[in-house]
Design a protein around this motif. Structure first.
Motif, PDB file in Angstrom:
ATOM      1  N   TYR A 103       0.837  -1.203   0.000  1.00 34.54           N
ATOM      2  CA  TYR A 103       0.000   0.000   0.000  1.00 34.54           C
ATOM      3  C   TYR A 103       0.868   1.247   0.000  1.00 34.54           C
ATOM      4  CZ  TYR A 103      -2.492   3.908   2.085  1.00 34.54           C
ATOM      5  OH  TYR A 103      -2.975   5.153   2.352  1.00 34.54           O
ATOM      6  N   LEU A 104       0.484   2.247  -0.812  1.00 32.61           N
ATOM      7  CA  LEU A 104       1.230   3.503  -0.903  1.00 32.61           C
ATOM      8  C   LEU A 104       0.323   4.683  -0.561  1.00 32.61           C
ATOM      9  CD1 LEU A 104       3.049   2.806  -4.270  1.00 32.61           C
ATOM     10  CD2 LEU A 104       4.126   2.846  -2.010  1.00 32.61           C
ATOM     11  N   PRO A 105       0.665   5.482   0.438  1.00 29.03           N
ATOM     12  CA  PRO A 105      -0.126   6.673   0.742  1.00 29.03           C
ATOM     13  C   PRO A 105       0.133   7.782  -0.265  1.00 29.03           C
ATOM     14  CG  PRO A 105       1.777   6.568   2.190  1.00 29.03           C
ATOM     15  CD  PRO A 105       1.806   5.313   1.361  1.00 29.03           C
ATOM     16  N   ALA A 106      -0.648   8.851  -0.186  1.00 28.68           N
ATOM     17  CA  ALA A 106      -0.314  10.073  -0.910  1.00 28.68           C
ATOM     18  C   ALA A 106       0.969  10.628  -0.304  1.00 28.68           C
ATOM     19  CB  ALA A 106      -1.447  11.087  -0.795  1.00 28.68           C
ATOM     20  N   ARG A 107       1.749  11.345  -1.116  1.00 28.72           N
ATOM     21  CA  ARG A 107       3.044  11.790  -0.611  1.00 28.72           C
ATOM     22  C   ARG A 107       3.463  13.131  -1.202  1.00 28.72           C
ATOM     23  NH1 ARG A 107       8.960   8.698  -0.607  1.00 28.72           N
ATOM     24  NH2 ARG A 107       9.401   9.857  -2.513  1.00 28.72           N
ATOM     25  N   THR A 108       4.171  13.888  -0.380  1.00 24.92           N
ATOM     26  CA  THR A 108       4.813  15.133  -0.793  1.00 24.92           C
ATOM     27  C   THR A 108       6.266  15.071  -0.367  1.00 24.92           C
ATOM     28  OG1 THR A 108       2.778  16.433  -0.570  1.00 24.92           O
ATOM     29  CG2 THR A 108       4.848  17.648  -0.489  1.00 24.92           C
ATOM     30  N   THR A 109       7.171  15.473  -1.248  1.00 27.29           N
ATOM     31  CA  THR A 109       8.595  15.555  -0.914  1.00 27.29           C
ATOM     32  C   THR A 109       9.080  16.954  -1.249  1.00 27.29           C
ATOM     33  OG1 THR A 109       8.936  13.204  -1.394  1.00 27.29           O
ATOM     34  CG2 THR A 109      10.888  14.622  -1.352  1.00 27.29           C
ATOM     35  N   VAL A 110       9.760  17.576  -0.298  1.00 26.71           N
ATOM     36  CA  VAL A 110      10.231  18.940  -0.510  1.00 26.71           C
ATOM     37  C   VAL A 110      11.544  19.145   0.245  1.00 26.71           C
ATOM     38  CG1 VAL A 110       8.829  19.801   1.417  1.00 26.71           C
ATOM     39  CG2 VAL A 110       9.579  21.386  -0.355  1.00 26.71           C
ATOM     40  N   ALA A 111      12.464  19.879  -0.365  1.00 24.42           N
ATOM     41  CA  ALA A 111      13.716  20.236   0.301  1.00 24.42           C
ATOM     42  C   ALA A 111      13.585  21.611   0.933  1.00 24.42           C
ATOM     43  CB  ALA A 111      14.879  20.222  -0.687  1.00 24.42           C
ATOM     44  N   VAL A 112      14.135  21.751   2.126  1.00 27.03           N
ATOM     45  CA  VAL A 112      14.090  23.016   2.862  1.00 27.03           C
ATOM     46  C   VAL A 112      15.502  23.400   3.265  1.00 27.03           C
ATOM     47  CG1 VAL A 112      11.741  22.667   3.713  1.00 27.03           C
ATOM     48  CG2 VAL A 112      13.668  21.770   5.031  1.00 27.03           C
ATOM     49  N   ALA A 113      15.668  24.652   3.640  1.00 26.67           N
ATOM     50  CA  ALA A 113      17.006  25.167   3.942  1.00 26.67           C
ATOM     51  C   ALA A 113      17.614  24.520   5.179  1.00 26.67           C
ATOM     52  CB  ALA A 113      16.956  26.684   4.114  1.00 26.67           C
ATOM     53  N   ALA A 114      16.779  24.237   6.185  1.00 26.85           N
ATOM     54  CA  ALA A 114      17.290  23.656   7.424  1.00 26.85           C
ATOM     55  C   ALA A 114      16.152  22.986   8.175  1.00 26.85           C
ATOM     56  CB  ALA A 114      17.937  24.729   8.300  1.00 26.85           C
ATOM     57  N   LEU A 115      16.526  22.028   9.033  1.00 27.66           N
ATOM     58  CA  LEU A 115      15.561  21.313   9.865  1.00 27.66           C
ATOM     59  C   LEU A 115      15.999  21.399  11.326  1.00 27.66           C
ATOM     60  CD1 LEU A 115      15.015  18.138   7.641  1.00 27.66           C
ATOM     61  CD2 LEU A 115      13.345  19.950   8.099  1.00 27.66           C
ATOM     62  N   PRO A 116      15.073  21.217  12.271  1.00 29.67           N
ATOM     63  CA  PRO A 116      15.450  21.256  13.689  1.00 29.67           C
ATOM     64  C   PRO A 116      16.580  20.275  14.004  1.00 29.67           C
ATOM     65  CG  PRO A 116      13.057  21.243  13.450  1.00 29.67           C
ATOM     66  CD  PRO A 116      13.619  20.997  12.088  1.00 29.67           C
ATOM     67  N   MET A 117      17.456  20.678  14.909  1.00 32.42           N
ATOM     68  CA  MET A 117      18.563  19.854  15.383  1.00 32.42           C
ATOM     69  C   MET A 117      19.539  19.483  14.262  1.00 32.42           C
ATOM     70  SD  MET A 117      16.568  17.388  18.136  1.00 32.42           S
ATOM     71  CE  MET A 117      18.117  16.743  18.812  1.00 32.42           C
ATOM     72  N   ASP A 118      19.498  20.259  13.153  1.00 28.23           N
ATOM     73  CA  ASP A 118      20.371  19.997  12.009  1.00 28.23           C
ATOM     74  C   ASP A 118      20.151  18.613  11.411  1.00 28.23           C
ATOM     75  OD1 ASP A 118      21.670  22.502  12.011  1.00 28.23           O
ATOM     76  OD2 ASP A 118      22.987  21.849  13.626  1.00 28.23           O
ATOM     77  N   ALA A 119      18.930  18.112  11.520  1.00 29.74           N
ATOM     78  CA  ALA A 119      18.595  16.818  10.933  1.00 29.74           C
ATOM     79  C   ALA A 119      18.614  16.909   9.415  1.00 29.74           C
ATOM     80  CB  ALA A 119      17.215  16.363  11.411  1.00 29.74           C
TER      81      ALA A 119
END
Length: 313
Positions: A103-119
């Motif tokens: 089974y595959l859900p709906a999905r969004t993929t996006v790149a951002v400048a930074a994430l919390p804790m440098d993840a």
């Protein structure tokens, strides 16, 4: 429906906890999960290793939360994957396949400048809640997820174009890809935005849902300077019908600048759509006569291309 549903917030020690948010908050037929960082709940620290290890921990945390409330990964309706490096998506996809082998859900993929804790990766999930939240009794129970793909929009091996549950359809974020060629359309942000919306419209037509049943869009832009060009395309699609034009209906909208998008696209658009018929086996009285209620107030900024709040169900 009996009304008076309660908000049900829950946490488990098997996933990272925070005093600032709940891991999952359920209302009616949906569970909203807080986005999960690649944090080991035992240590409270980011896991060591590369992006694959981090993605594994994010999905492990989501699965732990789901299992703690009697759900499984097959109850995931939508996944949003945030990355700091778009080139990491292939590695993340390898982990993703192990959690969604069929089974595959709906999905969004996006790149951002930074994430919390440098993840390097951050994953958000929306889950079904077939039992509803009490006192919404008698419960609908055993609601069915309706999944659909059409060849008239781009098909992705890792997501379903639309996943409906209860009174909402969740549309995978659409890239400006021509489904016939499989390539990004020629032109700039205006042409790309138009193709994204054409793809969404094709998906909705394939399930016999009007375009004006969209209640929320999220527009991801590689550059915010493209917003005027995108709005020119957007205004050609909303409002779509004579009725919508008569009342000036446009859905709620979010616009976000991304550091990068898949396939080097300039635009990506996701949508949430009302589903008045509901998904079976809801009772007839629970499935019909629902209306979209849009509202604006002068006490908050008014935008000609979005409605401040759109209620449904």
């Amino acid at each position: 429906m009996s009304g008076d549903n309660v908000v049900l917030a829950r946490n488990t020690d098997q996933a990272p906890r925070s005093p600032y948010y709940s891991q999952t908050v359920a209302f009616s037929h949906y569970n909203n999960f807080s986005a999960q960082l690649p944090i080991d709940p035992k240590t409270g620290e980011l896991v060591s290793g590369g992006v694959e290890k981090q993605a594994e921990q994010c999905f492990r945390n989501i699965r732990a939360i789901a299992e703690s409330i009697g759900h499984s990964m097959n109850d995931v309706i939508r996944i949003t994957v945030f990355v700091t490096n778009i080139e990491d998506v292939d590695a993340i996809d390898g982990v993703y396949r192990s959690y969604f082998p069929t089974y595959l859900p709906a999905r969004t993929t996006v790149a951002v400048a930074a994430l919390p804790m440098d993840a390097s990766v951050f994953v958000e999930a929306l889950l079904s809640n077939g039992e509803g939240t009490i006192p919404n009794a008698p419960q609908a129970g055993d609601l069915v997820k309706l999944t659909n793909n059409t060849a008239n929009a781009p098909i992705d091996a890792l997501s379903t174009q639309t996943v409906a549950f209860s009174h909402y359809n969740n549309i995978s974020a659409q890239l400006p890809v021509d489904p016939k060629s499989g390539q990004i359309v020629v032109g700039g942000a205006r042409e790309q935005a138009a193709q994204c919306l054409k793809n969404i419209k094709a998906i909705l037509e394939s399930i016999d849902v009007p375009f004006d049943d969209i209640v929320k869009t999220t527009v991801f832009l590689k550059s915010l300077s493209d917003i005027e060009a995108v709005d020119e395309a957007y205004a050609r699609f909303f409002p779509d019908s004579g009725i919508a034009r008569a009342v000036g209906y446009v859905p709620a909208r979010t616009v976000i600048e991304a550091s990068a998008l898949p396939l080097h696209a300039l635009v990506q658009i996701e949508a949430v759509v009302s589903h008045g018929d509901g998904t079976p086996p809801q009772a007839v009285e629970d499935r019909h006569g629902l209306i979209v209620e849009a509202a604006n107030t002068a006490n908050a900024p008014i935008d000609a291309l979005s409605t401040q709040t759109v209620a449904f169900s």
